[in-house]
Design an enzyme around this catalytic site. Structure first.
Site, short mmCIF file in Angstrom:
data_model
loop_
_atom_site.label_atom_id
_atom_site.label_comp_id
_atom_site.label_asym_id
_atom_site.label_seq_id
_atom_site.Cartn_x
_atom_site.Cartn_y
_atom_site.Cartn_z
N GLU A 1 -8.84 7.59 3.97
CA GLU A 1 -8.99 7.92 5.41
C GLU A 1 -9.56 9.31 5.89
O GLU A 1 -9.21 10.30 5.02
CB GLU A 1 -7.72 8.01 5.71
CG GLU A 1 -7.34 8.10 7.22
CD GLU A 1 -5.81 7.73 7.83
OE1 GLU A 1 -5.16 7.11 7.06
OE2 GLU A 1 -5.89 8.15 9.00
N LYS B 1 0.82 -1.36 -0.03
CA LYS B 1 0.10 0.04 -0.10
C LYS B 1 0.96 0.94 0.08
O LYS B 1 1.87 1.07 0.74
CB LYS B 1 -0.92 -0.22 1.22
CG LYS B 1 -1.86 1.31 1.30
CD LYS B 1 -3.19 1.13 2.42
CE LYS B 1 -2.66 1.36 3.76
NZ LYS B 1 -2.02 2.80 4.13
#
Ligand code: KIV
Length: 272
Positions: free
Chosen positions: A190, A121
């Protein structure tokens, strides 16, 4: 395939995409060590993220910036040894992929070879697209991460909600589309408004996993130590605590210290 066989089928980047198509939410948590990763895997969590939040949670740094590639590989290899089913995604740490596509590829290769993780990631959109393309060209699956990207904390200045303003929201949407077109298999969003996250999730065919991004996405991720209540000073609105391990563990440790000091531990049945 029987229900039991399906339950124990290893999670892959493809099965996550099938889950999105089937409308089945994806459960993702972080882990950084063998013992907890084993429990996370046994509990049926689909994706384990060896997050660079290890920098905060495991090493006590204020930000995610100091953790090194060697340290990420150490945590990831412990996690990989623990799992039977979950997909293990490993964060590329700050400084290991930005601005130099060759270094990005060699960092991702080191993670795959030395830890046995299944995917990497990395944070960012158009700015890091060259690195993503180069990593993908080696057959390494990449998960994107947009919104609050903690490796850029010194650019943002605070950990508050991102993309509340239109310009930032537009950039986030175009970055999300770019990440999908480039070949990312999934995306973390996020700390952004729930409505914006829902719009991104419904526009993309790859799974969108939220943290502080509302429920209208394809899955959720939390930091394990936060949801177990071990990190009691961290209280964002999006965090649901399932235990209060800070209290439980501290009280067990105090009882142990008391037992040692008053010589009630060990007793006769605890000695040879
Ligand atoms: O490092 C991490 O734990 C993360 C999650 C917060 C998504 O990137």
């Amino acid at each position: 395939m029987s229900a039991a066989a399906k339950e124990f089928r290893k999670v892959t980047t493809h099965s996550l995409q099938e889950m999105k198509r089937a409308g089945e939410p994806i459960a993702m948590l972080t882990a950084y060590d063998f013992t907890l990763a084993r429990m996370v895997d046994k509990a049926g969590i689909d994706v384990i993220l060896v997050g660079d939040s290890a920098s905060n949670v495991m090493a006590g740094h204020e930000t995610t910036l100091p953790i090194t590639l060697d340290q990420m590989i150490y945590h990831a290899s412990a996690v990989v040894r623990a799992i039977d089913r979950a997909l293990v995604v490993v964060d590329l740490p700050f400084g290991s992929y930005q601005g130099n596509t060759k270094e990005a590829l060699s960092s991702a290769i080191r993670i795959m070879k030395e830890s046995g993780g299944h995917a990497v990631k990395l944070e960012g959109g158009s700015e890091v697209i060259g690195s993503i393309e180069r990593i993908l060209s080696a057959g390494i699956p990449v998960m994107g991460h947009l919104g609050l990207t903690p490796q850029s904390i010194y650019k943002f200045g605070t950990y508050t909600v991102r993309a509340k303003e239109e310009a930032e929201a537009e950039k986030l949407i175009s970055d999300a589309l770019l990440l999908e077109q480039t070949g990312c298999f999934a995306l973390v969003l996020e700390k952004i408004p729930a409505q914006l996250a829902a719009k991104v999730a419904s526009s993309l065919s790859i799974p969108v996993i939220g943290i502080g991004a509302g429920v209208e996405v394809d899955g959720q991720v939390l930091v394990l130590h936060d949801m177990l209540g071990m990190t009691h000073e961290f209280n964002p609105r999006f965090l649901r605590r399932y235990l209060n391990l800070y209290e439980e563990i501290t009280s067990a440790l105090m009882r142990y210290a008391r037992d040692v000091k008053d010589r009630s531990f060990p007793n006769e049945s605890e000695q040879y």
